[in-house]
Write an enzyme that holds these catalytic residues in place. Structure first.
Site, mmCIF file in Angstrom:
data_model
loop_
_atom_site.group_PDB
_atom_site.id
_atom_site.type_symbol
_atom_site.label_atom_id
_atom_site.label_comp_id
_atom_site.label_asym_id
_atom_site.label_seq_id
_atom_site.Cartn_x
_atom_site.Cartn_y
_atom_site.Cartn_z
ATOM 1 N N SER A 116 -4.305 -5.764 2.058
ATOM 2 C CA SER A 116 -4.913 -5.897 0.727
ATOM 3 C C SER A 116 -4.810 -4.628 -0.095
ATOM 4 O O SER A 116 -5.289 -4.592 -1.233
ATOM 5 C CB SER A 116 -6.387 -6.287 0.866
ATOM 6 O OG SER A 116 -7.104 -5.275 1.565
ATOM 7 N N TYR A 117 -4.210 -3.570 0.439
ATOM 8 C CA TYR A 117 -4.116 -2.310 -0.293
ATOM 9 C C TYR A 117 -3.011 -2.398 -1.342
ATOM 10 O O TYR A 117 -1.842 -2.592 -1.031
ATOM 11 C CB TYR A 117 -3.836 -1.143 0.648
ATOM 12 C CG TYR A 117 -5.021 -0.674 1.460
ATOM 13 C CD1 TYR A 117 -6.276 -1.253 1.291
ATOM 14 C CD2 TYR A 117 -4.898 0.357 2.384
ATOM 15 C CE1 TYR A 117 -7.363 -0.820 2.037
ATOM 16 C CE2 TYR A 117 -5.982 0.800 3.128
ATOM 17 C CZ TYR A 117 -7.218 0.207 2.950
ATOM 18 O OH TYR A 117 -8.293 0.630 3.691
ATOM 19 N N GLY A 118 -3.402 -2.213 -2.588
ATOM 20 C CA GLY A 118 -2.516 -2.376 -3.732
ATOM 21 C C GLY A 118 -3.171 -3.341 -4.695
ATOM 22 O O GLY A 118 -3.687 -4.395 -4.295
ATOM 23 N N GLY B 287 -0.263 -5.258 -1.194
ATOM 24 C CA GLY B 287 0.619 -5.017 -0.056
ATOM 25 C C GLY B 287 1.538 -3.821 -0.235
ATOM 26 O O GLY B 287 2.338 -3.504 0.647
ATOM 27 N N LYS C 276 -4.953 -3.485 8.551
ATOM 28 C CA LYS C 276 -6.104 -4.380 8.537
ATOM 29 C C LYS C 276 -5.739 -5.672 7.807
ATOM 30 O O LYS C 276 -5.072 -5.637 6.775
ATOM 31 C CB LYS C 276 -7.285 -3.689 7.853
ATOM 32 C CG LYS C 276 -7.707 -2.402 8.566
ATOM 33 C CD LYS C 276 -8.900 -1.736 7.916
ATOM 34 C CE LYS C 276 -8.569 -1.119 6.561
ATOM 35 N NZ LYS C 276 -7.600 -0.005 6.647
#
Length: 370
Positions: free
Chosen positions: A98-100, A106, A134
């Site tokens: 979920s980073y972005g 992604g 994660k």
């Protein structure tokens, strides 16, 4: 994918012995080329089948425009920060699917995979890198198969064959308890399929941590890590109970936000706040941190370290693996200075008393369970 520099590779002595007084001494350039390791092999941390550096780095900022102001133009320096970290023995990198933000969802995983592929150093060093990613407990991930597919998507984004540590990003026990079991079964499945070498959790409180540990253990899957917000700003009873549970069960605590999103760097004041949402949070908390920041500053000056180095070293001394975020070479160099030394017991107590004397504490993650 377990993609650390050994001490033997970090130091290369080439000094010739002779009885002749006419032999020239090694040139200054030889000494400049010697690389003293940031930490020694015996200071590496075992995490089940994995061996990781005593500090890792987080990549939340890689692709996050809202909180961290990410732009594509930063990618070149991000590659340099990654290379610098690996060259100095760091082999643990934490990310998430979920980073972005927005269309960049992604992006952190994509960049991490790219930087590993393009790392110019020794192949074995590259192979020893451990990626801890994660998987978000999105409401549409309702079955074990969907969670396994999330893992496969992360593998595709990073272009790797196996993830070091596959972690459940948060528990749904607070709002969707029926979904929780499917996510746990998803962790079991990705481990059994060999998609991950180890499994972990994030944002789990003491009660849920014990539950998932037993559930996984009954199915032959060891729980290797637990991420928790842990710092001098976040050292409440829950954090300490989680740490005690992990110590008793052989689970490694990964400390995220060891610098309190930047509040423990000494760079900000109530009149000098970061832009965006962080500034709103800092405005509430910073005015009440003076006792803690004063102690950090005193110890840093006495030790000839910086405030962030002292704050991160505290996390290491408490037996956790801190993962401060990095997005610049300067930041990486400074954070690396947290390694290779340790605070005394008196200094640890001074910091902890100062933290207790500071009226403000870090706001806990909304997904943190009991």
């Amino acid at each position: 994918m377990a993609l650390c520099l050994s001490a033997s590779k970090s130091i290369a002595f080439n000094i010739r012995c002779s009885n002749s007084t006419s032999d020239p001494l090694p040139s200054s350039s030889v000494f400049k080329s010697l690389r003293i390791p940031r930490f020694w092999p015996w200071q590496k941390v075992k995490m089940g089948p994995l061996t990781v550096s005593p500090m890792g780095f987080g990549t939340w900022a890689w692709g996050n425009q809202l909180l961290w102001g990410y732009q594509d133009s930063m990618d070149s320096e991000l590659q340099q920060t990654f290379n610098l970290a690996v060259e100095n023995g760091i082999n643990l990198f934490d990310t998430a699917d979920s980073y972005g933000t927005g269309k960049l969802n992604g992006q952190s995983e994509k960049l991490l995979g790219k930087f590993i592929r393009e790392f110019p150093g020794d192949k074995q060093v590259k192979n020893d890198i451990v990626i801890a990613t994660k998987f978000a407990a999105y409401p549409w991930r309702l079955t074990p198969g969907q969670f396994v597919n999330a893992c496969k998507s992360s593998l595709e984004r990073m272009e790797i064959e196996q993830i070091g540590i596959g972690q459940l990003h948060w528990s749904t026990a607070n709002y969707a308890p029926l979904q929780e079991r499917a996510l746990w079964d998803g962790l079991v499945a990705m481990y059994e399929k060999g998609l991950v070498r180890a499994v972990g959790v994030s944002n789990y409180g003491p009660k849920q941590l014990l539950k998932i540990y037993k559930y996984l253990d009954d199915r032959g899957v060891p729980l290797r890590s637990a991420q928790v917000q842990f710092s001098l700003l976040s050292m409440g009873s829950d954090q300490m109970e989680i740490k005690n549970i992990c110590d008793s069960l052989g689970i490694r605590v990964i400390a995220y936000s060891p610098l309190g999103l930047g509040m423990l760097t000494g760079k900000y004041t109530p009149s000098n706040l970061p832009p965006g949402p962080r500034g709103l949070l800092f405005r509430q908390i910073l005015p009440g941190l003076e006792p803690l920041l004063t102690s950090l500053r005193e110890i840093a000056q006495r030790r000839r370290k910086t405030i962030p180095q002292v704050a991160i070293n505290w996390c290491i001394c408490k037996g956790t693996i801190p993962i401060p975020g990095i997005k610049s070479v300067k930041q990486t160099e400074e954070n690396l200075g947290a390694l290779g030394w340790q605070l005394s017991s008196d200094e640890l107590l001074q910091l902890e008393y100062a933290a207790l004397d500071s009226p403000q504490k870090m706001i806990q993650n909304v997904f943190q369970t009991k």
